[in-house]
Design a protein around this motif. Sequence first.
Motif, short mmCIF file in Angstrom:
data_model
loop_
_atom_site.label_atom_id
_atom_site.label_comp_id
_atom_site.label_asym_id
_atom_site.label_seq_id
_atom_site.Cartn_x
_atom_site.Cartn_y
_atom_site.Cartn_z
N GLU A 56 -1.71 2.30 13.54
CA GLU A 56 -2.75 2.47 12.52
C GLU A 56 -3.55 1.19 12.34
O GLU A 56 -4.78 1.21 12.19
N ILE A 57 -2.86 0.05 12.35
CA ILE A 57 -3.54 -1.24 12.23
C ILE A 57 -4.41 -1.49 13.45
O ILE A 57 -5.55 -1.97 13.35
N THR A 58 -3.91 -1.12 14.63
CA THR A 58 -4.67 -1.32 15.87
C THR A 58 -5.92 -0.46 15.88
O THR A 58 -6.99 -0.91 16.31
N VAL A 59 -5.83 0.77 15.40
CA VAL A 59 -7.00 1.66 15.32
C VAL A 59 -8.07 1.05 14.42
O VAL A 59 -9.26 1.04 14.75
N ARG A 60 -7.64 0.53 13.25
CA ARG A 60 -8.60 -0.09 12.33
C ARG A 60 -9.17 -1.38 12.91
O ARG A 60 -10.36 -1.66 12.79
N GLN A 61 -8.30 -2.16 13.55
CA GLN A 61 -8.74 -3.43 14.13
C GLN A 61 -9.79 -3.19 15.23
O GLN A 61 -10.75 -3.95 15.35
N GLY A 62 -9.59 -2.12 16.01
CA GLY A 62 -10.51 -1.82 17.09
C GLY A 62 -11.67 -0.93 16.69
O GLY A 62 -12.52 -0.61 17.52
N ARG A 63 -11.70 -0.51 15.41
CA ARG A 63 -12.84 0.22 14.86
C ARG A 63 -13.07 1.56 15.56
O ARG A 63 -14.20 1.97 15.81
N TRP A 64 -11.95 2.26 15.86
CA TRP A 64 -12.07 3.58 16.48
C TRP A 64 -12.38 4.62 15.42
O TRP A 64 -11.91 4.52 14.28
N ILE A 68 -15.86 -15.61 23.86
CA ILE A 68 -16.17 -14.19 23.93
C ILE A 68 -15.04 -13.42 24.60
O ILE A 68 -14.67 -12.32 24.18
N THR A 69 -14.46 -13.99 25.65
CA THR A 69 -13.37 -13.32 26.36
C THR A 69 -12.15 -13.14 25.48
O THR A 69 -11.56 -12.05 25.42
N LEU A 70 -11.75 -14.19 24.78
CA LEU A 70 -10.58 -14.12 23.91
C LEU A 70 -10.82 -13.13 22.76
O LEU A 70 -9.93 -12.37 22.38
N MET A 71 -12.04 -13.13 22.22
CA MET A 71 -12.35 -12.18 21.15
C MET A 71 -12.39 -10.75 21.68
O MET A 71 -11.96 -9.81 21.00
N ALA A 72 -12.90 -10.57 22.90
CA ALA A 72 -12.97 -9.23 23.48
C ALA A 72 -11.59 -8.62 23.65
O ALA A 72 -11.40 -7.41 23.47
N LEU A 73 -10.61 -9.45 23.98
CA LEU A 73 -9.24 -8.96 24.15
C LEU A 73 -8.55 -8.72 22.82
O LEU A 73 -7.95 -7.67 22.60
N THR A 74 -8.64 -9.68 21.91
CA THR A 74 -7.88 -9.58 20.65
C THR A 74 -8.52 -8.63 19.64
O THR A 74 -7.83 -8.00 18.85
N LEU A 75 -9.86 -8.53 19.67
CA LEU A 75 -10.55 -7.64 18.73
C LEU A 75 -11.03 -6.36 19.40
O LEU A 75 -11.71 -5.55 18.78
N MET A 76 -10.70 -6.22 20.71
CA MET A 76 -11.05 -5.01 21.46
C MET A 76 -12.54 -4.70 21.33
O MET A 76 -12.96 -3.63 20.90
N THR A 117 -4.19 -1.17 24.82
CA THR A 117 -2.95 -0.82 25.52
C THR A 117 -1.88 -1.88 25.32
O THR A 117 -0.72 -1.56 25.02
N ILE A 118 -2.25 -3.14 25.47
CA ILE A 118 -1.27 -4.23 25.32
C ILE A 118 -0.78 -4.31 23.88
O ILE A 118 0.40 -4.59 23.63
N ALA A 119 -1.68 -4.06 22.92
CA ALA A 119 -1.25 -4.07 21.52
C ALA A 119 -0.16 -3.04 21.27
O ALA A 119 0.86 -3.32 20.63
N ILE A 120 -0.35 -1.82 21.78
CA ILE A 120 0.63 -0.76 21.59
C ILE A 120 1.92 -1.07 22.35
O ILE A 120 3.03 -0.89 21.83
N GLU A 121 1.80 -1.53 23.58
CA GLU A 121 2.98 -1.87 24.37
C GLU A 121 3.77 -3.01 23.74
O GLU A 121 5.00 -3.10 23.91
N SER A 122 3.09 -3.87 22.99
CA SER A 122 3.76 -5.01 22.36
C SER A 122 4.36 -4.66 21.01
O SER A 122 4.96 -5.51 20.35
N GLY A 123 4.17 -3.41 20.58
CA GLY A 123 4.79 -2.96 19.33
C GLY A 123 3.92 -3.09 18.10
O GLY A 123 4.43 -2.96 16.98
N CYS A 124 2.63 -3.33 18.27
CA CYS A 124 1.75 -3.41 17.11
C CYS A 124 1.63 -2.03 16.44
O CYS A 124 1.67 -1.00 17.12
#
Length: 292
Positions: free
Chosen positions: A257-265, A105-113, A247-254
């Motif tokens: 647009e993909i991050t927004v979709r991945q996090g379901r914003w 659950i912890t790993l999914m919470a971080l990677t899938l926001m 935040t880490i996704a953006i700082e890492s250069g992801c």
Amino acid sequence: MNFPPSGTSMVADFLCSVADSSTSPKSVLKVTQAALGHLYRAWSADSNPMDSRYVLMLLDGLVKSTTYRPLRKSSVMPVRPFANLFREWKDNELLSIKDLRLKTITLMALTLMLRPSDIAPKAVHFDIDTHKCSKWIFSTVNVQFLDSGAAKVVFHGIKNDTSRSGFEVIMQPTADRKLNPVDALRVYILRTTHVRPTGNPVFLTLAPPFGPISASTVASVLTNAIDLAGLSNHGFTAKCFRPTGATIAIESGCDPEITVRQGRWKTRSVFFEHYVHANPPDSMSSDILLHE
């Protein structure tokens, strides 16, 4: 529409129109609820539509589905303490089910926001054929392990899924197996197959009769992970995993647009204004001033 609304269906329509008029409807709906309640009581109505449990459920749903801005801003956590914790643990096959569930659950919470309710939906599904209501379940049928090593995950009945068509995301693996969310999820599902009840919920309670865990249990699991990582005295909560991953996704250069979709914003503006707390890189001034 006559005012005040004469029945729960008209109350529902009126409340929806009120919610649609605000980007942060919690306060305006509370005021409207109180005002209508007082009005019905002042008229000595035999029954108060505002006391209907269905109206109360609608109010709760409207706040969650039409709020564009988070009600409370959460902090970004350091991820290294979680990584260090799981690297010290045994392989997934040797962990207790309790620890494996926490790790997954912890790993999914971080990677899938994740929000806690993403994997323990609070929404209710109405079957038009049987006229019966049932809770959405985050089921094993919503998880598909791909040949690439990634996993396709579909979320139903969660916040922002207003059309109830679901959100499909891809959870990528990591080279470090101790931190691989896909492997942790695969092993957890496999090791709990023999106790999985009807409906095939992914995450189960720890004691029989085994059933799907609630959103509050997910939040407790994440809070326990924060404690085990040595971050308990920093004011972090289960809601901090979502902005941390973003935040880490953006700082890492992801790709944003993909991050927004991945996090379901719901919107890009909400994502950047309220969930991404990125700092400029140390080299930013040099990158600008020394650019040739």
